[in-house]
Design a protein around this motif. Sequence first.
Motif, mmCIF file in Angstrom:
data_model
loop_
_atom_site.group_PDB
_atom_site.id
_atom_site.type_symbol
_atom_site.label_atom_id
_atom_site.label_comp_id
_atom_site.label_asym_id
_atom_site.label_seq_id
_atom_site.Cartn_x
_atom_site.Cartn_y
_atom_site.Cartn_z
ATOM 1 N N ASP A 78 0.943 -1.394 0.122
ATOM 2 C CA ASP A 78 0.243 0.008 0.014
ATOM 3 C C ASP A 78 0.810 1.251 0.068
ATOM 4 O O ASP A 78 1.032 1.853 0.996
ATOM 5 C CB ASP A 78 -0.835 0.095 1.306
ATOM 6 C CG ASP A 78 -1.730 1.243 1.276
ATOM 7 O OD1 ASP A 78 -2.191 1.692 0.384
ATOM 8 O OD2 ASP A 78 -1.904 1.817 2.562
ATOM 9 N N ASP A 80 0.764 4.325 -0.753
ATOM 10 C CA ASP A 80 0.206 5.644 -0.282
ATOM 11 C C ASP A 80 0.226 5.589 1.428
ATOM 12 O O ASP A 80 0.003 6.649 1.899
ATOM 13 C CB ASP A 80 -1.028 6.065 -0.779
ATOM 14 C CG ASP A 80 -1.025 6.101 -2.386
ATOM 15 O OD1 ASP A 80 0.188 6.718 -2.992
ATOM 16 O OD2 ASP A 80 -1.937 6.178 -2.878
ATOM 17 N N LYS A 82 -2.239 4.864 3.271
ATOM 18 C CA LYS A 82 -3.358 5.131 3.606
ATOM 19 C C LYS A 82 -4.323 4.216 4.517
ATOM 20 O O LYS A 82 -5.329 4.365 5.157
ATOM 21 C CB LYS A 82 -4.522 5.583 2.679
ATOM 22 C CG LYS A 82 -3.798 6.781 1.810
ATOM 23 C CD LYS A 82 -3.514 7.925 2.772
ATOM 24 C CE LYS A 82 -3.057 9.175 1.999
ATOM 25 N NZ LYS A 82 -2.676 10.198 2.728
ATOM 26 N N ASN A 122 3.463 10.571 5.321
ATOM 27 C CA ASN A 122 3.019 9.449 5.567
ATOM 28 C C ASN A 122 2.903 9.089 7.192
ATOM 29 O O ASN A 122 2.214 8.389 7.842
ATOM 30 C CB ASN A 122 4.061 8.206 4.945
ATOM 31 C CG ASN A 122 3.418 7.880 3.625
ATOM 32 O OD1 ASN A 122 4.590 7.472 2.848
ATOM 33 N ND2 ASN A 122 2.291 7.635 3.060
ATOM 34 N N ASP A 125 0.139 10.474 8.407
ATOM 35 C CA ASP A 125 -1.208 9.723 8.186
ATOM 36 C C ASP A 125 -1.120 8.222 9.144
ATOM 37 O O ASP A 125 -2.234 7.973 9.746
ATOM 38 C CB ASP A 125 -0.874 8.995 6.796
ATOM 39 C CG ASP A 125 -1.337 10.199 5.760
ATOM 40 O OD1 ASP A 125 -2.078 11.125 6.095
ATOM 41 O OD2 ASP A 125 -1.080 9.968 4.327
#
Length: 140
Positions: A78, A80, A82, A122, A125
């Motif tokens: 993954d 990204d 997220k 990141n 996040d």
Amino acid sequence: ISDEAFWDIMEITTAPVVASHSNSRAVCDHSRNLTDEMFLAICKTDGVVGINLCTDFLGENADLNTVCDHIFHFLSLDPDGKHIALGGDLDGCEKLPEGFTGVESYPDLADKLLLRGLSEDNLHDIYWNNALGVMKRCCI
């Protein structure tokens, strides 16, 4: 839950799935950890996986680098990032990874992740936005 129960849930859910205390089975082969396929299935629900800091689920001689290994493995699936969050389990385990003593050590983990190449975005996040996003989508 068992692998079978996991897939039963994935078959019937229409909501984001949260695996609040789960690591990568590819990094540490523990039945409670998620396979790559399970992680990707959670991503498809727009859910989130919370990294567990209990050494039983991180691997032998676990330290901050081991925690990073689990996070970076999930990031390889993954990119990204997220669908990754912090799961902790600080009140439910007997032994934490070397270099992590409690909530006061989260900045040390953040520093280690940044040193290993995680972006600031990141990091924010994983530390906040991903879990909050699922809560907003499901609860607010």
